[in-house]
Design an enzyme around this catalytic site. Structure first.
Site, PDB file in Angstrom:
ATOM      1  N   ARG A 151       0.781  -1.236   0.000  1.00 30.13           N
ATOM      2  CA  ARG A 151       0.000   0.000   0.000  1.00 30.13           C
ATOM      3  C   ARG A 151       0.818   1.294   0.000  1.00 30.13           C
ATOM      4  NH1 ARG A 151      -5.379  -0.403   1.594  1.00 30.13           N
ATOM      5  NH2 ARG A 151      -5.348   1.702   2.435  1.00 30.13           N
ATOM      6  N   TYR A 152       1.997   1.285   0.607  1.00 31.14           N
ATOM      7  CA  TYR A 152       2.617   2.563   0.943  1.00 31.14           C
ATOM      8  C   TYR A 152       3.900   2.909   0.187  1.00 31.14           C
ATOM      9  CZ  TYR A 152      -0.664   1.925   4.800  1.00 31.14           C
ATOM     10  OH  TYR A 152      -1.800   1.700   5.522  1.00 31.14           O
ATOM     11  N   ARG A 180      -2.805   9.538   7.183  1.00 37.30           N
ATOM     12  CA  ARG A 180      -1.883   8.450   6.857  1.00 37.30           C
ATOM     13  C   ARG A 180      -0.429   8.887   7.074  1.00 37.30           C
ATOM     14  NH1 ARG A 180      -2.512   5.327   1.170  1.00 37.30           N
ATOM     15  NH2 ARG A 180      -4.558   4.920   2.096  1.00 37.30           N
ATOM     16  N   SER A 230     -16.760   8.965   3.874  1.00 33.37           N
ATOM     17  CA  SER A 230     -17.302   8.157   4.964  1.00 33.37           C
ATOM     18  C   SER A 230     -18.339   7.192   4.404  1.00 33.37           C
ATOM     19  CB  SER A 230     -17.957   9.058   6.020  1.00 33.37           C
ATOM     20  OG  SER A 230     -18.727   8.302   6.932  1.00 33.37           O
ATOM     21  N   THR A 265      34.932 -12.838   5.238  1.00 33.25           N
ATOM     22  CA  THR A 265      33.947 -13.444   6.120  1.00 33.25           C
ATOM     23  C   THR A 265      32.559 -12.997   5.667  1.00 33.25           C
ATOM     24  OG1 THR A 265      33.403 -13.889   8.445  1.00 33.25           O
ATOM     25  CG2 THR A 265      33.910 -11.591   7.857  1.00 33.25           C
ATOM     26  N   SER A 266      31.519 -13.588   6.247  1.00 37.52           N
ATOM     27  CA  SER A 266      30.155 -13.327   5.769  1.00 37.52           C
ATOM     28  C   SER A 266      29.807 -11.848   5.768  1.00 37.52           C
ATOM     29  CB  SER A 266      29.143 -14.087   6.627  1.00 37.52           C
ATOM     30  OG  SER A 266      29.347 -15.474   6.523  1.00 37.52           O
ATOM     31  N   HIS A 268      -1.165  27.909  21.333  1.00 37.36           N
ATOM     32  CA  HIS A 268      -1.991  27.027  22.180  1.00 37.36           C
ATOM     33  C   HIS A 268      -3.318  26.688  21.485  1.00 37.36           C
ATOM     34  CE1 HIS A 268       0.826  28.348  25.321  1.00 37.36           C
ATOM     35  NE2 HIS A 268       0.574  29.571  24.879  1.00 37.36           N
ATOM     36  N   HIS A 319      23.377 -21.859   5.933  1.00 39.57           N
ATOM     37  CA  HIS A 319      24.196 -20.642   5.921  1.00 39.57           C
ATOM     38  C   HIS A 319      23.942 -19.920   4.606  1.00 39.57           C
ATOM     39  CE1 HIS A 319      27.621 -17.934   6.189  1.00 39.57           C
ATOM     40  NE2 HIS A 319      27.852 -18.349   7.425  1.00 39.57           N
ATOM     41  N   ASP A 320      23.353 -18.716   4.696  1.00 40.26           N
ATOM     42  CA  ASP A 320      22.928 -18.039   3.474  1.00 40.26           C
ATOM     43  C   ASP A 320      24.101 -17.603   2.598  1.00 40.26           C
ATOM     44  OD1 ASP A 320      23.733 -16.127   5.316  1.00 40.26           O
ATOM     45  OD2 ASP A 320      22.119 -14.709   4.868  1.00 40.26           O
ATOM     46  N   GLN A 356      33.934  -7.493  13.508  1.00 41.73           N
ATOM     47  CA  GLN A 356      33.524  -8.226  12.314  1.00 41.73           C
ATOM     48  C   GLN A 356      32.544  -7.410  11.484  1.00 41.73           C
ATOM     49  OE1 GLN A 356      30.859 -12.130  11.508  1.00 41.73           O
ATOM     50  NE2 GLN A 356      32.663 -12.538  12.746  1.00 41.73           N
TER      51      GLN A 356
END
Length: 483
Positions: free
Chosen positions: A13-14, A302, A288, A110-111, A158, A85-86, A240
């Protein structure tokens, strides 16, 4: 579209297609492959060899470059079921497509070399898209401020009637907050660096082994990779991972934009209640399900709704950064996958909504003038009192008389439901040497807005126009929203 499982409203949706691509699997894994190529090229260019023979050849690099986009997801998924392990699954899948290079993909890394560097690249690209939309919101608000710089309107403190301002001056208040966000974004963007290739605990120990302890050569690895990936530098030290404080700084930018958008949307919602300003309302839009006459500020609502999510989301990377142990822990991963992506997707949606609302904002000048005129006699009392003093009146006595008459007029309005008759009361009082017609002639709203028109002109000239001139190439973005 699958209807039997959860799908994120951010993608449904966004968020725009452009932002969704930045956080897509295709973008992520093709960037992994570009990073593996950058590492292999760097190692080759720096002369990595074994027994006098190059470990990496141009044939291997060329083969890897042929398979950046055609990712064999099926192979990677099947492999991940086995090894859990991806990164190693995608190393394997890439190697299946590049048999010559299979043995040197990910060499010395390393990963986090692919994971963290990709995260930085994605955040950079996402910030650039956010920046483009933010600049366009600034441009639209600037146009609005210029158009209505002279339109007097009742100002509120205010949410009570205060001295008049102009519609355009009020818009510069929204505008200036977005300008501050742009300044913050540009600073963070200018300081964003790659992780580079630091190894398992950030010591680059694997490269000492690969390059036989040649520190001068190893010193060139990170700068070379950074240049290949479009960055000026890598972070000079790390464990790391790159410091998770980087994520905190990035998400704070998004939270700042969200706060600015929320403030603006709240003001618009209140003004729409007053029937002074109205957000765009489509010809066939329904306000409405029960009350056919309603025109709800649903886009501004929104904006507020998504903005609250983004502001709260900024807590995620802050807490993650604070709770990392030593050189790394993995409790960042699941949270990071959600908080960074969704923060950007939501902010993208917010800015598209802001563009849409500001571009079509309707100003009802007659309603604005009517409300202002109903309050203006109270606000004009100081001027009236000064004019009476010039004609021989006593300032202290006139002040007390104005106060008494103002209370009486206020009672007529609030208790009796009558029109504001303060001018008639003043004209009928012998202490004020001016008639009703003379008093009414002073009720020109533009006399009471101070320097608002001039402030708008100077602000646009000195602050906004330089920003727009410097960003001409990214102006003209159109909002992509689902109504």
């Amino acid at each position: 579209m699958s209807t039997d499982r959860y799908t994120s409203p951010l993608s449904e949706r966004y968020a725009s297609k452009e932002m969704q691509y930045i956080f897509s699997q295709d973008k992520k894994f093709s960037t992994w492959r570009r990073l593996w190529i950058a590492l292999a090229e760097t190692e080759m260019e720096l002369g990595l060899s074994q027994d006098g023979k190059p470990v990496i050849t141009q044939d291997m690099i060329d083969e890897m470059k042929q398979h950046i986009e055609d990712i064999n997801y099926d192979v990677a998924k099947a492999r991940e079921k086995e090894v859990r392990h991806d990164v190693m699954s995608h190393v394997y899948a890439y190697g299946q497509q590049c048999p010559k290079a299979a043995g040197i993909i990910h060499l010395g890394a390393t990963s986090c070399y692919v994971g963290d560097n990709t995260d930085i690249i994605i955040m950079r690209d996402a910030l650039l898209l956010i920046r483009k939309k933010l600049v366009n919101v600034i441009a639209e608000l600037a146009n609005f401020a210029e158009k209505y710089k002279d339109q007097p309107t009742l100002a509120f403190t205010h949410f009570q009637p205060a001295q008049p301002t102009t519609v355009g001056k009020r818009a510069t208040l929204w505008l200036n907050e977005f300008v501050m966000d742009l300044e913050d974004l540009d600073y963070v963007l200018s300081t964003l660096k790659l992780l580079g290739s630091k190894g398992t605990t950030g010591t680059q120990a694997s490269f000492l082994e690969l390059f036989n302890g040649d520190n001068e050569t190893i010193d060139k690895i990170d700068p070379t990779i950074a240049k290949k990936m479009g960055f000026d530098a890598c972070y000079p030290v790390s464990g790391q991972t790159y410091s998770r404080k980087v994520d905190t700084r990035v998400c704070n930018i998004l939270a700042g934009i969200a706060a600015s958008a929320h403030k603006m949307s709240n003001d618009i919602r209140l003004l729409q209640h007053l029937k002074e300003v109205e957000e765009p309302f489509e010809k066939s839009q329904i306000g409405s399900s029960a009350m056919a006459y309603k025109r709800n500020p649903m886009r501004s609502e929104r904006i507020a709704s998504l903005s609250r999510y983004v502001m709260i989301d900024a807590l995620n990377p802050a807490i993650t950064s604070a709770t990392q142990w030593f050189e790394r822990t993995l409790d960042d991963s699941a949270n990071k996958r959600l908080s960074i992506a969704e923060g950007f997707l939501a902010t993208d949606g917010v800015l598209d909504l802001c563009l849409n609302v500001v571009d079509g904002l309707v100003v009802y000048d007659k309603v604005i003038t009517k409300r202002l005129m109903s309050e203006l006699p109270f606000m004009a009392t100081e001027n009236i009192m000064m004019d009476a003093v010039k004609l021989g009146g006593n300032r202290q006595e006139l002040h007390e008389k104005i106060r008494t008459l103002s209370m009486e007029a206020g009672k007529n309005v609030k208790v009796e439901g009558k029109e504001n008759n303060l001018l008639s009361l003043i004209a009928a009082d012998d202490q004020f040497p001016m008639g009703l017609e003379e008093l009414e002639a002073t009720m020109e709203p533009s006399r009471y807005v101070g320097r608002s028109p001039r402030q708008v002109e100077v602000y646009l000239r000195d602050v906004i126009n330089p920003i727009l001139d410097a960003n001409k190439e990214i102006l003209g973005v159109k909002a992509e929203i689902n109504v």
